[in-house]
Write an enzyme that holds these catalytic residues in place. Structure first.
Site, PDB file in Angstrom:
ATOM      1  N   HIS A  17       0.854  -1.099  -0.017  1.00 13.95           N
ATOM      2  CA  HIS A  17       0.028  -0.073   0.020  1.00 13.95           C
ATOM      3  C   HIS A  17       0.723   1.207  -0.131  1.00 13.95           C
ATOM      4  O   HIS A  17       0.747   2.236  -0.821  1.00 13.95           O
ATOM      5  CB  HIS A  17      -0.853   0.049   1.190  1.00 13.95           C
ATOM      6  CG  HIS A  17      -1.909  -0.865   1.324  1.00 13.95           C
ATOM      7  ND1 HIS A  17      -2.313  -1.769   2.390  1.00 13.95           N
ATOM      8  CD2 HIS A  17      -2.814  -1.501   0.391  1.00 13.95           C
ATOM      9  CE1 HIS A  17      -3.005  -2.712   2.302  1.00 13.95           C
ATOM     10  NE2 HIS A  17      -3.565  -2.258   0.956  1.00 13.95           N
ATOM     11  N   LYS A  43     -17.992  -6.432   8.565  1.00 10.58           N
ATOM     12  CA  LYS A  43     -16.687  -7.080   8.857  1.00 10.58           C
ATOM     13  C   LYS A  43     -16.206  -6.695   9.915  1.00 10.58           C
ATOM     14  O   LYS A  43     -16.098  -5.498  10.123  1.00 10.58           O
ATOM     15  CB  LYS A  43     -15.909  -6.992   7.450  1.00 10.58           C
ATOM     16  CG  LYS A  43     -15.927  -7.936   6.432  1.00 10.58           C
ATOM     17  CD  LYS A  43     -14.836  -8.036   5.626  1.00 10.58           C
ATOM     18  CE  LYS A  43     -15.009  -8.238   4.304  1.00 10.58           C
ATOM     19  NZ  LYS A  43     -13.738  -8.082   3.306  1.00 10.58           N
ATOM     20  N   ARG A  92      -1.831  -5.744  -8.628  1.00  7.03           N
ATOM     21  CA  ARG A  92      -0.871  -6.757  -8.517  1.00  7.03           C
ATOM     22  C   ARG A  92      -0.651  -7.567  -9.563  1.00  7.03           C
ATOM     23  O   ARG A  92       0.506  -8.055  -9.858  1.00  7.03           O
ATOM     24  CB  ARG A  92      -1.052  -7.721  -6.950  1.00  7.03           C
ATOM     25  CG  ARG A  92      -0.785  -6.508  -5.965  1.00  7.03           C
ATOM     26  CD  ARG A  92      -1.389  -7.208  -4.675  1.00  7.03           C
ATOM     27  NE  ARG A  92      -2.621  -7.167  -4.607  1.00  7.03           N
ATOM     28  CZ  ARG A  92      -3.759  -7.297  -3.769  1.00  7.03           C
ATOM     29  NH1 ARG A  92      -2.988  -7.644  -2.534  1.00  7.03           N
ATOM     30  NH2 ARG A  92      -4.853  -7.234  -3.791  1.00  7.03           N
ATOM     31  N   SER A 130      -2.840  -7.872   2.800  1.00 14.06           N
ATOM     32  CA  SER A 130      -3.154  -7.711   4.162  1.00 14.06           C
ATOM     33  C   SER A 130      -3.674  -8.960   4.588  1.00 14.06           C
ATOM     34  O   SER A 130      -3.295  -9.535   5.726  1.00 14.06           O
ATOM     35  CB  SER A 130      -4.426  -6.760   4.372  1.00 14.06           C
ATOM     36  OG  SER A 130      -4.156  -5.481   3.745  1.00 14.06           O
TER      37      SER A 130
END
Ligand code: ADP
Length: 167
Positions: A17, A43, A92, A130
Protein backbone atom coordinates in the site's frame (compact mmCIF):
# COMPACT_ATOMS: atom_id res chain seq x y z
CA UNK A 1 -3.48 20.23 -9.20
CA UNK A 2 -6.36 18.20 -7.83
CA UNK A 3 -6.91 16.00 -4.80
CA UNK A 4 -7.10 12.21 -4.95
CA UNK A 5 -8.38 9.42 -2.74
CA UNK A 6 -6.70 6.11 -2.04
CA UNK A 7 -9.57 3.99 -0.69
CA UNK A 8 -9.20 0.53 0.84
CA UNK A 9 -9.58 -1.64 3.92
CA UNK A 10 -5.90 -1.41 4.92
CA UNK A 11 -6.41 -4.26 7.39
CA UNK A 12 -3.51 -3.75 8.04
CA UNK A 13 -1.58 -1.26 5.88
CA UNK A 14 1.34 -3.02 4.16
CA UNK A 15 4.51 -2.01 2.35
CA UNK A 16 2.56 -2.69 -0.89
CA UNK A 17 0.00 0.00 0.00
CA UNK A 18 2.75 2.43 0.98
CA UNK A 19 4.52 1.81 -2.30
CA UNK A 20 1.37 2.82 -4.22
CA UNK A 21 0.98 5.98 -2.10
CA UNK A 22 4.62 6.87 -2.72
CA UNK A 23 4.33 6.35 -6.48
CA UNK A 24 1.15 8.46 -6.62
CA UNK A 25 2.80 11.18 -4.60
CA UNK A 26 5.99 11.14 -6.66
CA UNK A 27 3.96 11.73 -9.81
CA UNK A 28 3.56 15.27 -8.47
CA UNK A 29 0.10 15.70 -9.98
CA UNK A 30 -1.99 15.61 -6.78
CA UNK A 31 -2.25 18.46 -4.30
CA UNK A 32 -3.48 16.04 -1.61
CA UNK A 33 -3.87 12.30 -1.33
CA UNK A 34 -6.42 11.09 1.22
CA UNK A 35 -5.95 7.52 2.34
CA UNK A 36 -9.59 6.61 2.91
CA UNK A 37 -10.23 3.76 5.30
CA UNK A 38 -13.40 2.25 3.85
CA UNK A 39 -15.09 0.63 6.82
CA UNK A 40 -17.35 -2.32 6.07
CA UNK A 41 -19.96 -2.44 8.88
CA UNK A 42 -20.44 -6.19 8.27
CA UNK A 43 -16.80 -7.12 8.78
CA UNK A 44 -14.81 -7.01 12.01
CA UNK A 45 -11.42 -5.50 11.19
CA UNK A 46 -8.21 -6.35 13.03
CA UNK A 47 -7.97 -2.85 14.54
CA UNK A 48 -10.78 -0.45 15.48
CA UNK A 49 -11.16 2.41 12.98
CA UNK A 50 -9.51 5.11 15.14
CA UNK A 51 -6.55 2.88 15.99
CA UNK A 52 -6.05 1.90 12.35
CA UNK A 53 -6.29 5.53 11.21
CA UNK A 54 -3.62 6.47 13.76
CA UNK A 55 -1.43 3.65 12.44
CA UNK A 56 -1.88 4.76 8.82
CA UNK A 57 -1.12 8.35 9.88
CA UNK A 58 2.06 7.18 11.57
CA UNK A 59 3.24 5.24 8.50
CA UNK A 60 2.55 8.13 6.11
CA UNK A 61 3.69 11.02 8.34
CA UNK A 62 6.78 11.69 6.18
CA UNK A 63 4.49 12.86 3.36
CA UNK A 64 2.81 16.21 4.21
CA UNK A 65 0.32 15.95 1.34
CA UNK A 66 -1.04 12.62 2.58
CA UNK A 67 -4.11 12.73 4.85
CA UNK A 68 -6.07 9.94 6.48
CA UNK A 69 -9.84 9.69 6.86
CA UNK A 70 -12.52 7.01 7.09
CA UNK A 71 -16.01 6.40 5.78
CA UNK A 72 -18.71 3.82 6.37
CA UNK A 73 -20.51 4.85 3.20
CA UNK A 74 -19.78 4.68 -0.50
CA UNK A 75 -16.41 5.96 -1.66
CA UNK A 76 -18.15 7.94 -4.42
CA UNK A 77 -20.38 9.67 -1.83
CA UNK A 78 -17.31 10.63 0.19
CA UNK A 79 -15.64 11.87 -3.01
CA UNK A 80 -18.65 13.97 -3.98
CA UNK A 81 -18.87 15.51 -0.50
CA UNK A 82 -15.19 16.47 -0.67
CA UNK A 83 -15.11 17.46 -4.33
CA UNK A 84 -12.63 14.74 -5.26
CA UNK A 85 -12.78 13.12 -8.70
CA UNK A 86 -9.94 10.60 -8.71
CA UNK A 87 -9.34 7.37 -6.84
CA UNK A 88 -5.97 5.64 -6.89
CA UNK A 89 -5.88 1.85 -6.76
CA UNK A 90 -3.00 -0.61 -6.90
CA UNK A 91 -2.77 -3.53 -9.28
CA UNK A 92 -0.80 -6.64 -8.40
CA UNK A 93 -1.70 -8.79 -11.38
CA UNK A 94 -4.53 -10.23 -13.41
CA UNK A 95 -6.33 -11.47 -10.29
CA UNK A 96 -6.77 -7.87 -9.10
CA UNK A 97 -7.78 -6.68 -12.53
CA UNK A 98 -11.24 -8.26 -12.73
CA UNK A 99 -12.39 -6.92 -9.36
CA UNK A 100 -10.81 -3.54 -9.82
CA UNK A 101 -12.30 -3.15 -13.28
CA UNK A 102 -15.84 -3.86 -12.08
CA UNK A 103 -15.42 -1.60 -9.07
CA UNK A 104 -14.09 1.25 -11.21
CA UNK A 105 -16.98 0.92 -13.66
CA UNK A 106 -19.55 0.69 -10.84
CA UNK A 107 -18.09 3.80 -9.25
CA UNK A 108 -18.41 5.58 -12.56
CA UNK A 109 -22.05 4.48 -12.83
CA UNK A 110 -22.62 5.94 -9.37
CA UNK A 111 -20.70 9.10 -10.12
CA UNK A 112 -20.09 9.80 -13.85
CA UNK A 113 -17.24 12.28 -13.26
CA UNK A 114 -15.30 9.85 -11.10
CA UNK A 115 -12.10 8.25 -12.44
CA UNK A 116 -9.86 5.49 -11.12
CA UNK A 117 -6.13 5.65 -11.70
CA UNK A 118 -4.27 2.34 -11.49
CA UNK A 119 -0.68 2.04 -10.47
CA UNK A 120 1.37 -1.14 -10.78
CA UNK A 121 2.94 -2.69 -7.76
CA UNK A 122 6.62 -3.60 -7.48
CA UNK A 123 7.50 -7.19 -8.44
CA UNK A 124 8.48 -8.16 -4.88
CA UNK A 125 5.12 -6.93 -3.55
CA UNK A 126 3.06 -8.83 -6.11
CA UNK A 127 1.95 -11.50 -3.68
CA UNK A 128 1.69 -9.22 -0.67
CA UNK A 129 -1.81 -8.74 0.74
CA UNK A 130 -3.27 -7.72 4.08
CA UNK A 131 -4.86 -11.15 4.47
CA UNK A 132 -1.49 -12.87 3.96
CA UNK A 133 0.05 -10.57 6.56
CA UNK A 134 -2.75 -11.39 9.02
CA UNK A 135 -2.16 -15.12 8.55
CA UNK A 136 1.62 -14.91 8.94
CA UNK A 137 1.25 -12.65 11.99
CA UNK A 138 -1.21 -15.04 13.61
CA UNK A 139 1.27 -17.90 13.20
CA UNK A 140 4.08 -15.80 14.68
CA UNK A 141 6.04 -15.48 11.41
CA UNK A 142 8.43 -12.64 10.51
CA UNK A 143 6.30 -9.81 9.14
CA UNK A 144 8.79 -6.91 9.02
CA UNK A 145 9.41 -7.52 5.32
CA UNK A 146 5.70 -7.00 4.66
CA UNK A 147 4.69 -4.13 6.97
CA UNK A 148 6.38 -1.09 8.58
CA UNK A 149 7.86 -1.71 12.04
CA UNK A 150 5.10 0.11 13.96
CA UNK A 151 2.49 -2.10 12.28
CA UNK A 152 4.51 -5.23 13.06
CA UNK A 153 4.65 -4.24 16.74
CA UNK A 154 0.87 -3.72 16.87
CA UNK A 155 0.23 -7.02 15.11
CA UNK A 156 2.40 -8.93 17.56
CA UNK A 157 0.58 -7.35 20.49
CA UNK A 158 -2.72 -8.19 18.86
CA UNK A 159 -1.78 -11.84 18.55
CA UNK A 160 -0.30 -11.94 22.05
CA UNK A 161 3.34 -12.29 21.04
CA UNK A 162 6.35 -10.58 22.61
CA UNK A 163 8.80 -8.20 20.95
CA UNK A 164 10.81 -11.05 19.40
CA UNK A 165 7.90 -12.24 17.35
CA UNK A 166 8.35 -15.95 16.69
CA UNK A 167 6.37 -18.43 18.77
P1 ADP B 1 -9.80 -3.44 -0.65
O1 ADP B 1 -10.33 -4.42 0.35
O2 ADP B 1 -10.66 -2.26 -0.86
O3 ADP B 1 -9.28 -4.02 -1.93
P2 ADP B 1 -7.10 -3.26 0.30
O4 ADP B 1 -6.67 -2.55 1.53
O5 ADP B 1 -6.92 -4.73 0.27
O6 ADP B 1 -8.57 -2.80 0.10
O7 ADP B 1 -6.37 -2.65 -0.95
C1 ADP B 1 -6.46 -1.30 -1.30
C2 ADP B 1 -5.81 -1.11 -2.66
O8 ADP B 1 -4.42 -1.39 -2.56
C3 ADP B 1 -6.35 -2.03 -3.77
O9 ADP B 1 -6.36 -1.32 -4.98
C4 ADP B 1 -5.32 -3.13 -3.83
O10 ADP B 1 -5.26 -3.71 -5.11
C5 ADP B 1 -4.05 -2.36 -3.50
N1 ADP B 1 -3.02 -3.22 -2.96
C6 ADP B 1 -3.11 -4.11 -1.94
N2 ADP B 1 -1.94 -4.75 -1.75
C7 ADP B 1 -1.07 -4.25 -2.67
C8 ADP B 1 0.29 -4.52 -3.03
N3 ADP B 1 1.00 -5.48 -2.42
N4 ADP B 1 0.83 -3.80 -4.03
C9 ADP B 1 0.09 -2.86 -4.67
N5 ADP B 1 -1.18 -2.58 -4.41
C10 ADP B 1 -1.77 -3.26 -3.43
Amino acid sequence: MQAALYPGSFDPITRGHLYIIERARDMGIFSEITVLLAVNPNKAPLFPTEENMALIRQTTSQWPEVQVDSTEGLVTDYAQRHNIRVAIRGLRGVTDFENEFSMALTNRDLSPDFDTLFLMTRSDYMYLSSSLVRQVAQMGGAIEQFVPDCVAVKLRKKFGQGAGGHV
